[in-house]
Design an enzyme around this catalytic site. Structure first.
Site, short mmCIF file in Angstrom:
data_model
loop_
_atom_site.label_atom_id
_atom_site.label_comp_id
_atom_site.label_asym_id
_atom_site.label_seq_id
_atom_site.Cartn_x
_atom_site.Cartn_y
_atom_site.Cartn_z
N SER A 154 6.32 0.66 3.22
CA SER A 154 5.67 0.70 4.54
C SER A 154 5.86 -0.64 5.26
O SER A 154 6.97 -1.10 5.43
CB SER A 154 4.19 1.08 4.38
OG SER A 154 3.61 1.46 5.59
N ASP B 294 5.68 8.31 4.32
CA ASP B 294 5.21 6.99 3.89
C ASP B 294 5.36 6.76 2.38
O ASP B 294 4.88 7.55 1.57
CB ASP B 294 3.74 6.87 4.30
CG ASP B 294 3.11 5.56 3.87
OD1 ASP B 294 3.84 4.60 3.61
OD2 ASP B 294 1.87 5.51 3.81
#
Length: 415
Positions: free
Chosen positions: A59, A182
């Site tokens: 991320s 993610d």
């Protein structure tokens, strides 16, 4: 035993190395809390400190990692403070009222070639010179982590995928025919992957205190997941906006869901007053609530599992089985990562750079002064880390060009 943030008293004695060590750098995500990581890496860049053979980021950690290997000082700082703080990137009221998602496409478009603030991938290729750097993503169909090189042609999509938080980003990112979201879902701190790829020493930059691993227990983990499953199977009524506001004031938690109806009745009178508040006051109140919740129930995946559930409720859609599986996968995988950091295999050494208390910034909606404070903290701890371990790591790293000679350096013993 792992080493905590610099400045923590640790028994250090010389260790003898008969071969060069493969050193990995692992970066946790955390949204705007990645400003702390940006500070650590800027300290490294200023000192030209880079003994790493392997780089892994998730991320916001992947974005900071890319800027680091591109040798672009303060890139992460600018991205977080100048782009993610704009209303175009994320506006809570627009998300609540009209389902305007996080505009990740716009923010990351500035990193593409041809833009003034583009990432210099060509410099990264020259700097790495055979070393490996990866962004961690989660494959939707399997919920397993996958890793894309940040120097391959797919790097723009890989960076988008690793930051594509479900609920806040509208859809998975397709790469080579597969769907990804993610990386924090399946590998928030990919230290185990670094070990699997042959790392001897793993330097981990965290965006939360390492003490959390001592406080978290498998019993708490199990209780959270059981509560979430019960809520899903029972098909409880979804939260309305009024519920959402009440929950922030009372630091509402999933474990208190059964008492929700009683608490709601007590708060109806206050609700009308809240609607009279100005827009700025309301957003500030929500933002502060998110910051306070960051370390409750785990602040790893955006704001924590309970707030992810509330965001799902605000969307007006029922909690899907896919989202339930993602939440379950996240908490299970994160517990495994914490266990690895606390008790690494005998062959591995883990050094962690982490704040000693929760960062002032949140995943989103942070104030400028909070971001600046956490960036300065990152700079400070980065410099402390180099003062304590820099010479030793440079000496034993496989990155050294000259022939390695057996040597003894001061690193903490682990077992």
């Amino acid at each position: 035993m792992t080493d905590n943030s610099p400045g923590t008293a640790m028994p250090i004695a010389p260790r003898h190395f008969t071969r060069p060590q493969r050193i990995a750098l692992v970066l946790q995500g955390g949204g705007q809390r990645g400003i702390f990581t940006a500070g650590v890496l800027d300290a490294f860049l200023s000192a030209r400190f880079d003994p790493f053979q392997l780089y892994l980021g998730t991320s916001a950690g992947a974005l900071n990692l890319t800027a680091y290997v591109c040798q672009q000082h303060r890139y992460g700082h600018r991205f977080i403070t100048e782009l993610t703080t704009q209303e175009r990137f994320f506006h809570l009221m627009k998300y609540v009222r009209r389902q305007h998602h996080m505009d990740l496409d716009w923010a990351l478009s500035t990193a593409l070639p041809g833009h003034e603030a583009a990432l210099d991938i060509e410099t990264a290729k020259l700097h790495l010179n055979g070393r490996e750097a990866y962004a961690c993503v989660t494959e939707v169909d399997t919920l397993k982590p996958a890793f894309f090189s940040i120097t391959d042609d797919t790097w723009p999509d890989a960076l988008k995928a690793t930051c594509a938080i479900p609920l806040l980003y509208p859809h998975p990112v397709c790469i080579n025919g597969k769907r990804y979201v993610d990386g924090g879902v399946s590998a928030a701190v990919p230290a185990k992957e670094a070990f699997a790829r042959g790392a001897d020493i793993i330097v981990v930059i965290r965006t939360e205190p390492t003490l959390e691993q001592d406080k978290g227990s498998s019993e708490d983990q199990s209780h959270f997941l059981d509560t979430l499953r019960t809520k899903f199977e029972a098909k409880k009524p979804q939260f309305k906006l009024s519920d959402y506001l009440s929950n922030f004031e009372f630091k509402y938690r999933l474990t208190r869901f059964e008492t929700f109806q009683k608490e709601l009745n007590k708060q109806l009178a206050e609700l009308s007053e809240r609607y009279k508040s100005s827009r700025e006051q309301w957003v500030s109140r929500v933002r502060d609530g998110m910051r306070e919740k960051a370390m409750q129930n785990g602040g790893r995946w955006l704001f924590g599992g309970d707030t992810i559930y509330r965001l799902q409720s605000l969307s007006g859609k029922p909690l899907s089985s896919e989202m339930l599986k993602m939440l379950t996968t996240h908490y299970q995988s994160y517990q495994n990562e914490l266990q690895f950091l606390a008790e690494p295999p005998p062959r591995a050494q883990v050094l962690q750079i982490a704040p000693s208390a929760p960062l002032q910034s949140s995943a989103l909606l942070s104030k400028p002064e909070q971001l600046d404070a956490d960036y300065q903290l990152g700079l400070s701890l980065g410099n402390q880390f180099m003062a304590q371990y820099g010479d030793a790591l440079n000496t034993i790293s496989t990155v050294k060009s000259e022939a390695f000679e057996p040597t003894s350096v001061a690193l903490p013993h682990q077992g």
